[in-house]
Design an enzyme around this catalytic site. Sequence first.
Site, PDB file in Angstrom:
ATOM      1  N   HIS A   1      24.478  31.420   6.446  1.00  0.00           N
ATOM      2  CA  HIS A   1      24.351  31.798   5.037  1.00  0.00           C
ATOM      3  C   HIS A   1      23.524  30.739   4.308  1.00  0.00           C
ATOM      4  CE1 HIS A   1      27.324  35.027   5.020  1.00  0.00           C
ATOM      5  NE2 HIS A   1      28.221  34.245   5.565  1.00  0.00           N
TER       6      HIS A   1
ATOM      7  N   ASP B   1      28.693  29.750  10.320  1.00  0.00           N
ATOM      8  CA  ASP B   1      29.174  29.574   8.946  1.00  0.00           C
ATOM      9  C   ASP B   1      29.276  28.105   8.506  1.00  0.00           C
ATOM     10  OD1 ASP B   1      29.308  32.174   8.038  1.00  0.00           O
ATOM     11  OD2 ASP B   1      31.339  32.517   8.757  1.00  0.00           O
TER      12      ASP B   1
ATOM     13  N   ASP C   1      29.821  40.167   8.584  1.00  0.00           N
ATOM     14  CA  ASP C   1      28.599  39.775   7.872  1.00  0.00           C
ATOM     15  C   ASP C   1      27.592  39.154   8.844  1.00  0.00           C
ATOM     16  OD1 ASP C   1      30.584  37.778   7.992  1.00  0.00           O
ATOM     17  OD2 ASP C   1      29.616  36.596   6.428  1.00  0.00           O
TER      18      ASP C   1
ATOM     19  N   HIS D   1      35.088  28.942  11.407  1.00  0.00           N
ATOM     20  CA  HIS D   1      36.370  29.038  10.747  1.00  0.00           C
ATOM     21  C   HIS D   1      37.271  30.155  11.310  1.00  0.00           C
ATOM     22  CE1 HIS D   1      35.363  32.536   7.917  1.00  0.00           C
ATOM     23  NE2 HIS D   1      34.257  32.344   8.588  1.00  0.00           N
TER      24      HIS D   1
ATOM     25  N   HIS E   1      29.809  34.370  15.931  1.00  0.00           N
ATOM     26  CA  HIS E   1      31.004  34.634  15.109  1.00  0.00           C
ATOM     27  C   HIS E   1      31.131  36.139  14.912  1.00  0.00           C
ATOM     28  CE1 HIS E   1      34.001  34.286  12.074  1.00  0.00           C
ATOM     29  NE2 HIS E   1      33.239  34.147  11.017  1.00  0.00           N
TER      30      HIS E   1
ATOM     31  N   HIS F   1      34.522  38.596   0.979  1.00  0.00           N
ATOM     32  CA  HIS F   1      35.886  38.712   1.505  1.00  0.00           C
ATOM     33  C   HIS F   1      36.690  39.620   0.598  1.00  0.00           C
ATOM     34  CE1 HIS F   1      35.939  34.481   3.612  1.00  0.00           C
ATOM     35  NE2 HIS F   1      35.273  35.377   4.293  1.00  0.00           N
TER      36      HIS F   1
ATOM     37  N   TYR G   1      31.503  26.637  -0.934  1.00  0.00           N
ATOM     38  CA  TYR G   1      31.759  27.261   0.363  1.00  0.00           C
ATOM     39  C   TYR G   1      32.811  26.460   1.138  1.00  0.00           C
ATOM     40  CZ  TYR G   1      30.650  29.956   4.516  1.00  0.00           C
ATOM     41  OH  TYR G   1      30.738  30.796   5.588  1.00  0.00           O
TER      42      TYR G   1
ATOM     43  N   GLU H   1      32.841  37.920  12.607  1.00  0.00           N
ATOM     44  CA  GLU H   1      32.964  38.480  11.260  1.00  0.00           C
ATOM     45  C   GLU H   1      31.741  39.359  10.945  1.00  0.00           C
ATOM     46  OE1 GLU H   1      33.851  35.405   8.456  1.00  0.00           O
ATOM     47  OE2 GLU H   1      34.946  36.781   7.144  1.00  0.00           O
TER      48      GLU H   1
END
Lengths: 53, 397
Positions: free
Chosen positions: B226, B165, B84, B146, B80, B24, B193, B82
């Site tokens: 992850h 996540d 990554d 999230h 998701h 991030h 996390y 995001e």
Amino acid sequence: MEKWECDVCGYVYDPAVGDSSAGIAPGTPFEDLPDDWVCPDCGVGKDQFSKLE
Amino acid sequence: MDPVQLKDKIYWVGAVDWDMRYFHGPIFSTHRGTTYNSYLIVDEKIALVDTVYPPFAGEMLKRIKKVIDPSRIDCIIINHVEIDHSGALPEVMKLAPGAKIYCSPRAREGLRKHFQGEWDYRVVKTGDELPLGRRTLSFIEAPMLHWPDSMFTYVKEEALLMPNDAFGQHLASAFRFDDQVDNKMIMEEAARYYANILYPFSGLVLKKLEELAALGIPISMIAPSHGIIWRKNPGQIIEAYRRWASGDWLPKAVVVYDTMWGSTAAMARAIVEGLASEGVDARLFKVSLRDINGIITELLEARLLVVGSPTINRSYLSALSPFLDDLAGLKPVNRLGAAFGSYGWSRGAVKDIEAKLEAAGLTLAGEGLEIAWVPDAGELESCRQWGRALARKIKEK
């Protein structure tokens, strides 16, 4: 009519405005929103909202 | 590293990022690297669940090619947006241009903004199913766990949950499963996390755990996006999430401070002595020397946060600001707070720290402690007394 704020993202539901993205007409009080209405910004449910004093 | 089979013809095809140290941007330190987990399900239809961070697209595609020709991918599930996780989507779409993309409505909006790709989107909601042949995927929306677009994918016949996540950890490893890696290390990273990403959404975490329980779906394996896959004991991380989201605590205290000429440091050490003399596991952090994400993680167990600063320019030292700002956003659940510090002429640090602690949702456990100039022996004793009184507050429950 009271405004309600999303505790998660801060969106404010204003009954005077309604929520056009979900077909909610202006003048609809928060209490009258359908149970499956969600925050138009972040998607969480009505139970995550708090009344603004 | 070859693809790793999770279940019959379900493979990990992700990437291991041994070098990632800040996630991030600069705000999240990842001392143990991370992985981007992407999963390939080979059935009558072939599905790819999530992708990887763009620099690792080649690594993922190499793994996919060891199992099938990527042009055969029929469905891509994006849990998701995001990058990554979705970042390698354009590379996959180049090889499998006919693939359909399954995602939540908000994920479709997000993917369009991220990639400008006009692909074949199939928007899904909770309860929708995607039959692949022998196996069926079902989807569970998870807004704000999230991001608004977040979603879980569940492989019914295998009782395999792919929650993106949620339940993840930033942990690079040559191994993929919880029974192959030191459990203490996995749990440390899972806690880190949770504390630094999911803490503000604890109420939603509890609701989602209730929802999963109410659905009555068996979970034999949890494959997050992850870190390590929970194969031996998926219940361990579910129970930990319940504990963290509920604000359970141990008789621990975290004392965070900074100092100009040592007076506030002396107070901090005496306060720790007072807390410890009552049996509280008190841990001291000079904030300018320490990793903020690590301090936040300590709060998952500690009941009490004590913050100290001398007064400068009528407020606290700016060295405390990143920590206090982070705290305000993360909103630890069910925690007590207190403030202390030295001063010369005017005051202000303690009052301003207390305001920050309250804004972060902490309950003040007692009046702040302020000492002029340099604490003498009697004043250091009053710091110990103050620590002892706070320790008793912890025990009051």
